[in-house]
Design an enzyme around this catalytic site. Structure first.
Site, PDB file in Angstrom:
ATOM      1  N   LYS A  78      -3.726 -10.807  -6.998  1.00 45.07           N
ATOM      2  CA  LYS A  78      -5.014 -11.194  -6.431  1.00 45.07           C
ATOM      3  C   LYS A  78      -6.111 -10.274  -6.965  1.00 45.07           C
ATOM      4  CE  LYS A  78      -5.775  -8.512  -2.297  1.00 45.07           C
ATOM      5  NZ  LYS A  78      -6.463  -8.387  -1.060  1.00 45.07           N
TER       6      LYS A  78
ATOM      7  N   LYS B 180       0.833  -1.217   0.000  1.00 41.85           N
ATOM      8  CA  LYS B 180       0.000   0.000   0.000  1.00 41.85           C
ATOM      9  C   LYS B 180       0.861   1.258   0.000  1.00 41.85           C
ATOM     10  CE  LYS B 180      -4.094  -1.888   0.352  1.00 41.85           C
ATOM     11  NZ  LYS B 180      -5.476  -1.986   0.753  1.00 41.85           N
TER      12      LYS B 180
ATOM     13  N   LYS C  31     -10.473  -5.023  -5.309  1.00 39.94           N
ATOM     14  CA  LYS C  31     -11.548  -4.093  -5.656  1.00 39.94           C
ATOM     15  C   LYS C  31     -11.026  -2.841  -6.350  1.00 39.94           C
ATOM     16  CE  LYS C  31     -11.661  -3.152  -0.743  1.00 39.94           C
ATOM     17  NZ  LYS C  31     -12.362  -3.633   0.429  1.00 39.94           N
TER      18      LYS C  31
HETATM   19  P1  ATP Z   1      -7.690  -3.913  -1.530  1.00 41.84           P
HETATM   20  O1  ATP Z   1      -7.282  -4.625  -2.767  1.00 41.84           O
HETATM   21  O2  ATP Z   1      -8.197  -2.542  -1.729  1.00 41.84           O
HETATM   22  O3  ATP Z   1      -6.668  -4.037  -0.449  1.00 41.84           O
HETATM   23  P2  ATP Z   1      -9.379  -6.158  -1.152  1.00 41.84           P
HETATM   24  O4  ATP Z   1     -10.104  -6.284  -2.437  1.00 41.84           O
HETATM   25  O5  ATP Z   1      -8.234  -7.061  -0.887  1.00 41.84           O
HETATM   26  O6  ATP Z   1      -8.948  -4.661  -0.946  1.00 41.84           O
HETATM   27  P3  ATP Z   1     -10.274  -6.365   1.526  1.00 41.84           P
HETATM   28  O7  ATP Z   1     -11.289  -5.503   2.097  1.00 41.84           O
HETATM   29  O8  ATP Z   1      -8.851  -6.076   1.852  1.00 41.84           O
HETATM   30  O9  ATP Z   1     -10.443  -6.366  -0.042  1.00 41.84           O
HETATM   31  O10 ATP Z   1     -10.540  -7.889   1.850  1.00 41.84           O
HETATM   32  C1  ATP Z   1     -11.705  -8.384   2.443  1.00 41.84           C
HETATM   33  C2  ATP Z   1     -11.569  -9.845   2.791  1.00 41.84           C
HETATM   34  O11 ATP Z   1     -11.647 -10.618   1.619  1.00 41.84           O
HETATM   35  C3  ATP Z   1     -10.257 -10.245   3.452  1.00 41.84           C
HETATM   36  O12 ATP Z   1     -10.507 -11.294   4.359  1.00 41.84           O
HETATM   37  C4  ATP Z   1      -9.430 -10.737   2.324  1.00 41.84           C
HETATM   38  O13 ATP Z   1      -8.494 -11.697   2.747  1.00 41.84           O
HETATM   39  C5  ATP Z   1     -10.481 -11.362   1.431  1.00 41.84           C
HETATM   40  N1  ATP Z   1     -10.111 -11.217   0.048  1.00 41.84           N
HETATM   41  C6  ATP Z   1     -10.038 -10.070  -0.664  1.00 41.84           C
HETATM   42  N2  ATP Z   1      -9.673 -10.293  -1.912  1.00 41.84           N
HETATM   43  C7  ATP Z   1      -9.520 -11.634  -2.021  1.00 41.84           C
HETATM   44  C8  ATP Z   1      -9.153 -12.509  -3.074  1.00 41.84           C
HETATM   45  N3  ATP Z   1      -8.869 -12.037  -4.271  1.00 41.84           N
HETATM   46  N4  ATP Z   1      -9.098 -13.817  -2.831  1.00 41.84           N
HETATM   47  C9  ATP Z   1      -9.398 -14.304  -1.619  1.00 41.84           C
HETATM   48  N5  ATP Z   1      -9.765 -13.547  -0.581  1.00 41.84           N
HETATM   49  C10 ATP Z   1      -9.808 -12.232  -0.756  1.00 41.84           C
END
Ligand code: ATP
Ligand code: LTN
Length: 335
Positions: free
Chosen positions: A201, A117, A204
């Site tokens: 991964k 980040k 969002k």
């Molecule tokens: P950002 O990419 O902005 O950091 P994010 O999309 O990873 O955000 P979070 O709010 O950080 O979303 O994650 C919410 C939950 O979903 C966490 O438990 C995270 O581990 C899980 N998660 C998010 N993206 C994934 C993914 N691509 N695969 C599996 N689990 C995920």
């Protein structure tokens, strides 16, 4: 001991820093729903975490409420679990401060998410972004949580939380339950990868590579058609050499409940032209009822307000107990 009498506890949260994605659903929320019958669950919308990077206030408010509607639409039941907004329970910030005084600068410097980040937000690397894992530790420990259902990317934060809890317990005697990360197995989607760049991964903040829970069928169809694969034709799981196809297979298995062997057999001899749209259609059917129900709930603000108010009340009851205990142990005078 209190710990032996009660049901096992769960805490987890997602930041309202963007729309929920298929990644957050498969990595986290799907598990949350499955666990709510057996455990005492606290599921949070972590808005205080979201402001570690700059947010538009009106959007943050809207997304937090939408996230609650989506939690409900995914099947979280306010009769069975506590659904609340982090900033509505001030104990999180209070414990966060205390625990920051039991966390090493070096430990926080090693956090992968911070490093990533900080790269993405070089113009605004705040103290909040750095101490983010301490606030997350407070979230988890306030509820004496046994399990923390999260995606693979959060494992390191939960490990740090355990280290901090252990350190505190070591100094002051048993205070916090030591939590464990609860991470789904790969076939069920521990880590859903980006459709556009399967080395990363699904996140969002990457609109083309990710599927939002609220995406319309035509958007989902388009995203899967464009999903990056490879120059072969075989639908076969091979994470090293075929990351795109392997990711699509993982999604397909998670959505349909089929095993990897069943999925591979189903598409044997068929090219990606059949396979990719089939995965898309499965996802469309999974998300259709969620999108419709979340939309309906967003039209009933009074109902949502009732849920988060009651959630905050119940969360504070538990969080307040832990915080008082900690304040006493570190030597604060009782209020
Ligand atoms: P950002 O990419 O902005 O950091 P994010 O999309 O990873 O955000 P979070 O709010 O950080 O979303 O994650 C919410 C939950 O979903 C966490 O438990 C995270 O581990 C899980 N998660 C998010 N993206 C994934 C993914 N691509 N695969 C599996 N689990 C995920
Ligand atoms: N750091 C997590 C969100 C999060 C969380 C938590 C998860 C904040 N507090 C407590 C589990 C338990 C993330 O970035 N996905």
């Amino acid at each position: 001991m209190e710990n032996q009498e009660r049901k096992k506890r769960i805490f987890s949260g997602i930041q309202p820093s963007g729309e929920l994605t298929l990644g957050s659903y498969m990595g986290a929320i799907k598990n949350w729903v499955a666990l709510q019958d057996e455990y005492e669950c606290f599921y949070c919308i972590v808005d205080m975490h979201a402001i570690t990077v700059r947010q538009n206030p009106a959007e943050l408010r809207r997304r937090a409420l939408e996230q609650l509607a989506q939690y409900l639409a995914c099947g979280l039941d306010p009769e069975k679990c506590v659904l609340f907004i982090q900033s509505h329970a001030p104990q999180h910030a209070e414990l966060g401060w205390i625990l920051g005084c039991y966390t090493q600068f070096g430990e926080l410097s090693r956090m992968t998410q911070f490093k990533q980040k900080a790269q993405q937000h070089q113009e605004n690397i705040t103290a909040g972004l750095f101490t983010y894992p301490v606030l997350m530790t407070a979230d988890i420990l306030l509820y004496q949580s046994d399990l923390v259902p999260v995606g693979e990317d959060q494992r390191q934060h939960v490990e740090l939380c355990r280290d901090i809890a252990q350190r505190f317990n070591g100094v002051y005697g048993p205070t916090f339950t030591l939590p464990e990360a609860f991470i789904p197995r790969t076939e069920q989607g521990a880590r859903v990868m980006s459709l556009g760049n399967p080395e990363n991964k699904m996140s969002k903040s990457d609109p083309d590579g990710c599927v939002y829970l609220m995406d319309k069928p035509e958007d989902i169809r388009r995203k899967f058609k464009r999903a990056v694969t490879d120059s072969e034709t075989a639908v076969r799981y091979d994470k090293e050499n075929k990351p795109g196809v392997s990711n699509l297979l993982t999604i397909y298995c998670a959505v349909t409940g089929k095993t990897m062997a069943e999925a591979e057999a189903e598409f044997a001899g068929q090219g990606y032209g059949v396979f990719k749209p089939a995965v898309g259609e499965a996802v469309i059917e999974l998300l259709r009822p969620i999108r419709e129900e979340a939309g309906r709930l967003m039209g009933d603000k009074a109902y949502l307000e009732g849920i988060y108010r009651e959630g905050a009340r119940r969360a504070q009851l538990v969080a307040g107990k832990t915080l008082s205990k900690v304040q006493r142990k570190v030597g604060f005078i009782a209020r």
